[in-house]
Design a protein around this motif. Structure first.
Motif, short mmCIF file in Angstrom:
data_model
loop_
_atom_site.label_atom_id
_atom_site.label_comp_id
_atom_site.label_asym_id
_atom_site.label_seq_id
_atom_site.Cartn_x
_atom_site.Cartn_y
_atom_site.Cartn_z
N ASP A 270 0.83 -1.00 0.03
CA ASP A 270 -0.15 0.00 0.00
C ASP A 270 0.87 1.20 -0.15
N VAL A 271 1.89 1.31 0.72
CA VAL A 271 2.66 2.56 0.92
C VAL A 271 3.33 2.85 -0.28
N ARG A 272 3.53 1.86 -1.34
CA ARG A 272 4.24 2.24 -2.45
C ARG A 272 3.22 2.27 -3.73
N ALA A 273 1.95 2.27 -3.22
CA ALA A 273 0.85 2.40 -4.27
C ALA A 273 0.90 1.52 -5.45
N ASN A 274 1.40 0.12 -4.95
CA ASN A 274 1.46 -0.96 -6.07
C ASN A 274 0.86 -2.09 -5.79
N LYS A 275 -0.03 -2.21 -4.62
CA LYS A 275 -0.69 -3.36 -4.13
C LYS A 275 -1.46 -3.98 -5.20
N ARG A 276 -1.42 -5.37 -5.52
CA ARG A 276 -2.42 -5.63 -6.38
C ARG A 276 -2.42 -7.17 -6.28
N THR A 277 -3.47 -7.88 -6.84
CA THR A 277 -3.75 -9.20 -6.85
C THR A 277 -3.87 -10.04 -8.25
N LEU A 278 -2.73 -10.56 -8.38
CA LEU A 278 -2.46 -11.19 -9.69
C LEU A 278 -3.03 -12.60 -9.60
N ARG A 279 -3.83 -13.02 -10.60
CA ARG A 279 -4.65 -14.17 -10.86
C ARG A 279 -4.23 -14.99 -11.96
N MET A 280 -3.43 -16.30 -11.76
CA MET A 280 -3.21 -17.31 -12.85
C MET A 280 -4.28 -18.06 -13.11
N TYR A 281 -4.70 -17.80 -14.57
CA TYR A 281 -5.62 -18.95 -15.19
C TYR A 281 -5.07 -19.61 -16.06
N ILE A 282 -4.65 -19.59 -17.24
CA ILE A 282 -3.70 -20.34 -18.15
C ILE A 282 -2.46 -20.58 -17.81
N HIS A 283 -2.00 -21.49 -16.72
CA HIS A 283 -0.77 -21.60 -16.24
C HIS A 283 -0.55 -23.11 -15.89
N PRO A 284 0.46 -23.52 -15.88
CA PRO A 284 0.89 -24.94 -15.44
C PRO A 284 0.26 -25.44 -13.97
N GLU A 285 0.19 -24.45 -13.20
CA GLU A 285 -0.17 -24.95 -11.80
C GLU A 285 -1.65 -24.86 -11.85
N VAL A 286 -2.45 -24.37 -12.83
CA VAL A 286 -3.85 -24.08 -12.64
C VAL A 286 -4.57 -25.14 -13.82
N ALA A 287 -4.36 -24.54 -15.11
CA ALA A 287 -4.79 -24.92 -16.36
C ALA A 287 -3.83 -25.10 -17.29
N MET B 252 -1.86 -16.92 -19.17
CA MET B 252 -2.77 -15.72 -19.42
C MET B 252 -3.47 -15.59 -18.02
N GLY B 253 -3.49 -14.24 -17.72
CA GLY B 253 -4.01 -14.19 -16.23
C GLY B 253 -4.65 -12.73 -16.19
N ILE B 254 -5.23 -12.45 -14.96
CA ILE B 254 -5.91 -11.30 -14.83
C ILE B 254 -5.25 -10.37 -13.57
N THR B 255 -4.84 -9.23 -13.54
CA THR B 255 -4.32 -8.38 -12.51
C THR B 255 -5.31 -7.25 -11.99
N ASP B 256 -5.71 -7.25 -10.86
CA ASP B 256 -6.53 -6.19 -10.19
C ASP B 256 -5.77 -5.49 -9.18
N LEU B 257 -5.81 -4.11 -9.31
CA LEU B 257 -4.87 -3.32 -8.30
C LEU B 257 -5.98 -3.00 -7.13
N ALA B 258 -5.20 -2.82 -5.84
CA ALA B 258 -6.21 -2.60 -4.69
C ALA B 258 -6.42 -1.00 -4.65
N PRO B 259 -7.49 -0.63 -3.84
CA PRO B 259 -7.94 0.60 -4.09
C PRO B 259 -6.82 1.57 -3.35
N GLY B 260 -6.66 2.57 -4.23
CA GLY B 260 -5.62 3.45 -3.92
C GLY B 260 -4.15 3.19 -4.46
#
Length: 277
Positions: free
Chosen positions: A154-171, A178-186
């Motif tokens: 948060d303090v560096r304004a770069n907190k985010r959740t990266l989700r792996m979808y098409i990846h050897p550990e998932v599919a 392929m995946g989707i990244t959502d940034l935390a508010p702020g």
């Protein structure tokens, strides 16, 4: 419908003005109501696409634009839904696809049909397709099945959740990640620290931006950076030789897709921010 983008070497971009830089590395206009749009790039031969079905389904599968009888004779694809609920049907198998779900389409598919549940709130299907040399079953990867990684601070304004979808550990896939990244508010910064991965290219599709907002996407060699002003639904093509990072003027998310020599997510060379020029 398919456009072609050829890309460039790192030596070329020193002389590019804004228009040329955008023409080579930024794809816009993918998401038009009632149509499918594809762009074929010579950067590792990735195809990016967008589709917004309304009352009628949208179909594809012909391979004329890729020089084969069928689109998927030697290709695989990830389809991410960035809009309202919809359906992806692959050769008669239907997948109900909610927002932030992803469908993997394996090599050998004959026809893909895209539909929206509600034309007033249509699905927005974003597609990455790359050459494939293995037959892997089609499947749905729901958001809840993706592997989340919480990154940044948060303090560096770069907190985010990266989700792996098409990846050897998932599919599994042949070469597509392929995946989707959502940034935390702020938070506004993505892909920190910036890095290179010489054995893979990457495409970024920025979405969920307000009409007035932009992401300032940084690219180029670490000692000769350039920038692109990116709007909602725009895609940045990032060659293996280019850094990739950015900051938004408002909330946003992005889909990342990669292909190349390997699927080793950690095969990267970080670049210290202080060394950027």
């Amino acid at each position: 419908m398919m456009r072609t983008v050829y890309g460039a070497s790192p030596a070329d971009i020193a002389g590019m003005d804004t228009g040329r830089l955008r023409a080579e590395f930024l794809v816009d206009g993918l998401f038009h109501p009632g149509t499918i749009e594809f762009v074929y790039t010579h950067i590792d031969r990735m195809i990016v696409g967008g589709a917004v079905p309304l009352a009628n389904p949208l179909l594809f599968g012909n391979g004329a634009d890729v020089g084969t009888e069928l689109f998927f004779i030697a290709r695989e694809m990830g389809i991410a839904n960035l809009g309202g609920n919809g359906t992806v049907t692959v050769d008669g198998t239907r997948f109900a696809v909610a927002n932030r779900d992803v469908v993997y389409v394996g090599r050998g598919a004959r026809e893909v049909m895209l539909e929206s549940d509600d034309a007033a709130r249509p699905a927005h299907f974003y597609m990455n397709s790359v050459p494939a040399g293995a037959d892997i079953p089609h499947r749905l990867i729901a958001k809840g099945e993706a592997k989340p990684l919480v990154l940044g601070e948060d303090v560096r304004a770069n907190k985010r959740t990266l989700r792996m979808y098409i990846h050897p550990e998932v599919a599994p896939s042949c070469l597509l990640l392929m995946g989707i990244t959502d940034l935390a508010p702020g938070s506004i910064w993505n892909t920190m620290p910036p890095h290179l991965h010489e054995r893979r290219m990457e495409a970024y599709c920025y979405f969920d931006l307000a009409a007035a907002d932009r992401v300032v996407h940084l690219m180029g060699r670490p000692d000769k950076t350039r920038h692109l002003m990116v709007a909602d639904g725009d895609v940045v093509l990032s060659p293996a030789w280019s850094i990739h990072m950015g900051a938004g003027t408002g909330p946003y998310a992005f889909v990342w897709g990669m292909t190349g020599e390997n699927q080793a997510y950690t095969d990267v060379d970080p670049i210290a921010v202080k060394d950027l020029r």
